[in-house]
Design a protein around this motif. Sequence first.
Motif, PDB file in Angstrom:
ATOM      1  N   ASN A   1     -12.645  -8.154   7.065  1.00  2.00           N
ATOM      2  CA  ASN A   1     -13.281  -7.241   6.112  1.00  2.00           C
ATOM      3  C   ASN A   1     -12.276  -6.524   5.211  1.00  2.00           C
ATOM      4  OD1 ASN A   1     -15.720  -6.079   5.081  1.00  2.00           O
ATOM      5  ND2 ASN A   1     -15.190  -4.159   6.103  1.00  2.00           N
ATOM      6  N   GLY A   2     -10.989  -6.797   5.375  1.00  2.00           N
ATOM      7  CA  GLY A   2     -10.023  -6.144   4.512  1.00  2.00           C
ATOM      8  C   GLY A   2      -8.600  -6.519   4.859  1.00  2.00           C
ATOM      9  N   ILE A   3      -7.756  -6.564   3.831  1.00  2.00           N
ATOM     10  CA  ILE A   3      -6.321  -6.763   3.981  1.00  2.00           C
ATOM     11  C   ILE A   3      -5.630  -5.591   3.320  1.00  2.00           C
ATOM     12  CG2 ILE A   3      -4.334  -8.191   3.374  1.00  2.00           C
ATOM     13  CD1 ILE A   3      -6.228 -10.608   3.334  1.00  2.00           C
ATOM     14  N   CYS A   4      -4.703  -4.976   4.036  1.00  2.00           N
ATOM     15  CA  CYS A   4      -4.023  -3.795   3.509  1.00  2.00           C
ATOM     16  C   CYS A   4      -2.512  -3.988   3.582  1.00  2.00           C
ATOM     17  CB  CYS A   4      -4.427  -2.553   4.303  1.00  2.00           C
ATOM     18  SG  CYS A   4      -3.740  -1.019   3.655  1.00  2.00           S
ATOM     19  N   ILE A   5      -1.843  -3.752   2.468  1.00  2.00           N
ATOM     20  CA  ILE A   5      -0.386  -3.771   2.418  1.00  2.00           C
ATOM     21  C   ILE A   5       0.104  -2.350   2.651  1.00  2.00           C
ATOM     22  CG2 ILE A   5       1.632  -4.192   0.959  1.00  2.00           C
ATOM     23  CD1 ILE A   5      -0.018  -6.352  -0.465  1.00  2.00           C
ATOM     24  N   LEU A   6       0.884  -2.178   3.706  1.00  3.98           N
ATOM     25  CA  LEU A   6       1.344  -0.852   4.097  1.00  3.98           C
ATOM     26  C   LEU A   6       2.700  -0.519   3.487  1.00  3.98           C
ATOM     27  CD1 LEU A   6       0.526  -0.669   7.923  1.00  3.98           C
ATOM     28  CD2 LEU A   6      -0.746   0.388   6.045  1.00  3.98           C
ATOM     29  N   LYS A   7       2.860   0.766   3.170  1.00  4.63           N
ATOM     30  CA  LYS A   7       4.147   1.322   2.770  1.00  4.63           C
ATOM     31  C   LYS A   7       4.298   2.676   3.448  1.00  4.63           C
ATOM     32  CE  LYS A   7       4.224  -0.807  -1.835  1.00  4.63           C
ATOM     33  NZ  LYS A   7       4.320  -0.539  -3.299  1.00  4.63           N
ATOM     34  N   ARG A   8       5.526   3.070   3.693  1.00  5.71           N
ATOM     35  CA  ARG A   8       5.765   4.404   4.220  1.00  5.71           C
ATOM     36  C   ARG A   8       5.731   5.421   3.081  1.00  5.71           C
ATOM     37  NH1 ARG A   8       4.025   4.961   8.920  1.00  5.71           N
ATOM     38  NH2 ARG A   8       4.941   3.636  10.504  1.00  5.71           N
ATOM     39  N   GLY A   9       5.114   6.573   3.345  1.00  5.61           N
ATOM     40  CA  GLY A   9       5.036   7.613   2.338  1.00  5.61           C
ATOM     41  C   GLY A   9       4.933   8.985   2.959  1.00  5.61           C
ATOM     42  N   PRO A  10       5.034  10.037   2.154  1.00  7.16           N
ATOM     43  CA  PRO A  10       4.979  11.404   2.681  1.00  7.16           C
ATOM     44  C   PRO A  10       3.573  11.862   3.035  1.00  7.16           C
ATOM     45  CG  PRO A  10       5.250  11.441   0.301  1.00  7.16           C
ATOM     46  CD  PRO A  10       5.337  10.003   0.707  1.00  7.16           C
ATOM     47  N   VAL A  11       2.552  11.165   2.479  1.00 10.79           N
ATOM     48  CA  VAL A  11       1.158  11.512   2.757  1.00 10.79           C
ATOM     49  C   VAL A  11       0.381  10.222   2.958  1.00 10.79           C
ATOM     50  CG1 VAL A  11       1.214  13.692   1.481  1.00 10.79           C
ATOM     51  CG2 VAL A  11       0.623  11.572   0.284  1.00 10.79           C
ATOM     52  N   ASN A  12      -0.827  10.354   3.498  1.00 12.31           N
ATOM     53  CA  ASN A  12      -1.688   9.189   3.709  1.00 12.31           C
ATOM     54  C   ASN A  12      -2.597   9.000   2.502  1.00 12.31           C
ATOM     55  OD1 ASN A  12      -0.815   8.572   6.426  1.00 12.31           O
ATOM     56  ND2 ASN A  12      -1.884  10.427   7.066  1.00 12.31           N
TER      57      ASN A  12
ATOM     58  N   ILE B   1      -4.694   5.782   0.280  1.00 10.72           N
ATOM     59  CA  ILE B   1      -5.095   4.374   0.224  1.00 10.72           C
ATOM     60  C   ILE B   1      -5.836   4.116  -1.079  1.00 10.72           C
ATOM     61  CG2 ILE B   1      -7.248   4.786   1.522  1.00 10.72           C
ATOM     62  CD1 ILE B   1      -6.813   1.977   2.776  1.00 10.72           C
ATOM     63  N   ARG B   2      -5.603   2.938  -1.656  1.00  7.55           N
ATOM     64  CA  ARG B   2      -6.260   2.575  -2.907  1.00  7.55           C
ATOM     65  C   ARG B   2      -6.537   1.079  -2.917  1.00  7.55           C
ATOM     66  NH1 ARG B   2      -3.448  -0.118  -6.834  1.00  7.55           N
ATOM     67  NH2 ARG B   2      -1.228  -0.462  -6.424  1.00  7.55           N
ATOM     68  N   LYS B   3      -7.506   0.674  -3.733  1.00  5.45           N
ATOM     69  CA  LYS B   3      -7.805  -0.739  -3.924  1.00  5.45           C
ATOM     70  C   LYS B   3      -6.666  -1.408  -4.700  1.00  5.45           C
ATOM     71  CE  LYS B   3     -11.887  -2.315  -2.411  1.00  5.45           C
ATOM     72  NZ  LYS B   3     -13.022  -2.487  -3.317  1.00  5.45           N
ATOM     73  N   MET B   4      -6.389  -2.671  -4.376  1.00  2.00           N
ATOM     74  CA  MET B   4      -5.408  -3.467  -5.105  1.00  2.00           C
ATOM     75  C   MET B   4      -6.104  -4.609  -5.821  1.00  2.00           C
ATOM     76  SD  MET B   4      -2.124  -3.974  -2.577  1.00  2.00           S
ATOM     77  CE  MET B   4      -0.955  -4.293  -3.913  1.00  2.00           C
ATOM     78  N   THR B   5      -5.495  -5.062  -6.885  1.00  2.77           N
ATOM     79  CA  THR B   5      -5.964  -6.268  -7.559  1.00  2.77           C
ATOM     80  C   THR B   5      -5.218  -7.471  -6.985  1.00  2.77           C
ATOM     81  OG1 THR B   5      -4.275  -6.217  -9.295  1.00  2.77           O
ATOM     82  CG2 THR B   5      -6.296  -4.924  -9.668  1.00  2.77           C
ATOM     83  N   PRO B   6      -5.771  -8.669  -7.152  1.00  3.18           N
ATOM     84  CA  PRO B   6      -5.040  -9.852  -6.706  1.00  3.18           C
ATOM     85  C   PRO B   6      -3.656  -9.972  -7.333  1.00  3.18           C
ATOM     86  CG  PRO B   6      -7.334 -10.414  -7.068  1.00  3.18           C
ATOM     87  CD  PRO B   6      -7.158  -9.001  -7.557  1.00  3.18           C
ATOM     88  N   ASP B   7      -3.532  -9.617  -8.610  1.00  2.77           N
ATOM     89  CA  ASP B   7      -2.223  -9.694  -9.255  1.00  2.77           C
ATOM     90  C   ASP B   7      -1.209  -8.785  -8.564  1.00  2.77           C
ATOM     91  OD1 ASP B   7      -3.045 -11.548 -11.093  1.00  2.77           O
ATOM     92  OD2 ASP B   7      -3.406 -10.100 -12.706  1.00  2.77           O
ATOM     93  N   GLU B   8      -1.657  -7.632  -8.092  1.00  2.00           N
ATOM     94  CA  GLU B   8      -0.754  -6.701  -7.411  1.00  2.00           C
ATOM     95  C   GLU B   8      -0.393  -7.168  -6.010  1.00  2.00           C
ATOM     96  OE1 GLU B   8      -1.891  -2.304  -9.044  1.00  2.00           O
ATOM     97  OE2 GLU B   8      -3.432  -3.354  -7.907  1.00  2.00           O
ATOM     98  N   ALA B   9      -1.325  -7.822  -5.340  1.00  2.92           N
ATOM     99  CA  ALA B   9      -1.122  -8.197  -3.936  1.00  2.92           C
ATOM    100  C   ALA B   9      -0.496  -9.572  -3.760  1.00  2.92           C
ATOM    101  CB  ALA B   9      -2.465  -8.163  -3.203  1.00  2.92           C
ATOM    102  N   ARG B  10      -0.550 -10.400  -4.779  1.00  5.40           N
ATOM    103  CA  ARG B  10      -0.218 -11.822  -4.630  1.00  5.40           C
ATOM    104  C   ARG B  10       1.176 -12.055  -4.037  1.00  5.40           C
ATOM    105  NH1 ARG B  10      -1.411 -13.023  -9.277  1.00  5.40           N
ATOM    106  NH2 ARG B  10      -3.487 -13.911  -8.887  1.00  5.40           N
ATOM    107  N   ASP B  11       2.196 -11.445  -4.597  1.00 12.05           N
ATOM    108  CA  ASP B  11       3.562 -11.746  -4.153  1.00 12.05           C
ATOM    109  C   ASP B  11       3.759 -11.413  -2.678  1.00 12.05           C
ATOM    110  OD1 ASP B  11       4.211 -12.652  -6.651  1.00 12.05           O
ATOM    111  OD2 ASP B  11       5.336 -10.877  -7.266  1.00 12.05           O
ATOM    112  N   MET B  12       3.261 -10.265  -2.243  1.00 11.42           N
ATOM    113  CA  MET B  12       3.427  -9.886  -0.839  1.00 11.42           C
ATOM    114  C   MET B  12       2.661 -10.837   0.078  1.00 11.42           C
ATOM    115  SD  MET B  12       4.603  -8.111   1.657  1.00 11.42           S
ATOM    116  CE  MET B  12       5.323  -6.570   1.056  1.00 11.42           C
ATOM    117  N   LEU B  13       1.433 -11.196  -0.286  1.00 10.82           N
ATOM    118  CA  LEU B  13       0.641 -12.069   0.575  1.00 10.82           C
ATOM    119  C   LEU B  13       1.241 -13.468   0.652  1.00 10.82           C
ATOM    120  CD1 LEU B  13      -3.007 -10.966  -0.209  1.00 10.82           C
ATOM    121  CD2 LEU B  13      -1.482 -10.206   1.621  1.00 10.82           C
TER     122      LEU B  13
END
Length: 243
Positions: free
Chosen positions: A169-180, A182-194
């Motif tokens: 039901n979902g794929i999430c690319i995680l990053k470390r940050g100072p706060v929690n 979350i936002r939707k990604m587009t395929p163009d944004e997610a493609r390289d990591m996936l």
Amino acid sequence: MNIFRMEIAGFRFEVNALFESTAAYCRDYRTEEEPGFFIDVSRDDLIREQHLLNVEADEEGLKRRKFSDMFLERSVIQRKVAEILLKRDILMLHGSTVAMDGQAYLFTASCGTGKSTHTRFWREVFGERTVMVNDDKPFLRIEADGVTAYGSPWTGKHGLGGNVVFPLNGICILKRGPVNVIRKMTPDEARDMLLHQSFQPEDGTGCVNGLVERMMELVPLWEMECTKDPRAAVIAFEAMKMG
């Protein structure tokens, strides 16, 4: 030699292994049903696998490690299974996958980002509502009506996961940050990591590219900056459960 049969993502394999411990490692996936595929492991396979793992470490900027022959055999089998299943629209993707209320959620990231920590927060916060699918190498079956996540024996250093299957039901690319956040990604944004986190056969990435494109059309994509705080699990689930 040690011969055993196992079933991964709905396909059955007969494995001719070098070590008895390999059959024990795959015990949750053992079957007596007739196999459709046959995998043999040789000493040359172990040597080649160590070389491939050295190359992968160099590409990731990680320190090379000398692995035991038993570990290398498990890695050889994983690679051969992934190559066979890739031709049947089943992709092995590096990530930690947890199921919640009957739906699976996969978290992927660069090494050391905290994938396992994040899914541990889900288990701690939501308890019995969660099922650990796989903490390292789940298999994703990509079909016209959706993507299904399967457990596999290759569960990573924590050994978390099981012989289970859930719709993804979902794929999430995680990053470390100072706060929690979350936002939707587009395929163009997610493609390289996936693509980077997907199993890549030695004979080219064309099949992988096509599967990742199809997967991104079928499964909601997210990016999350998260802290080492269990509340990150609540924020992730509340967003991702809506698809």
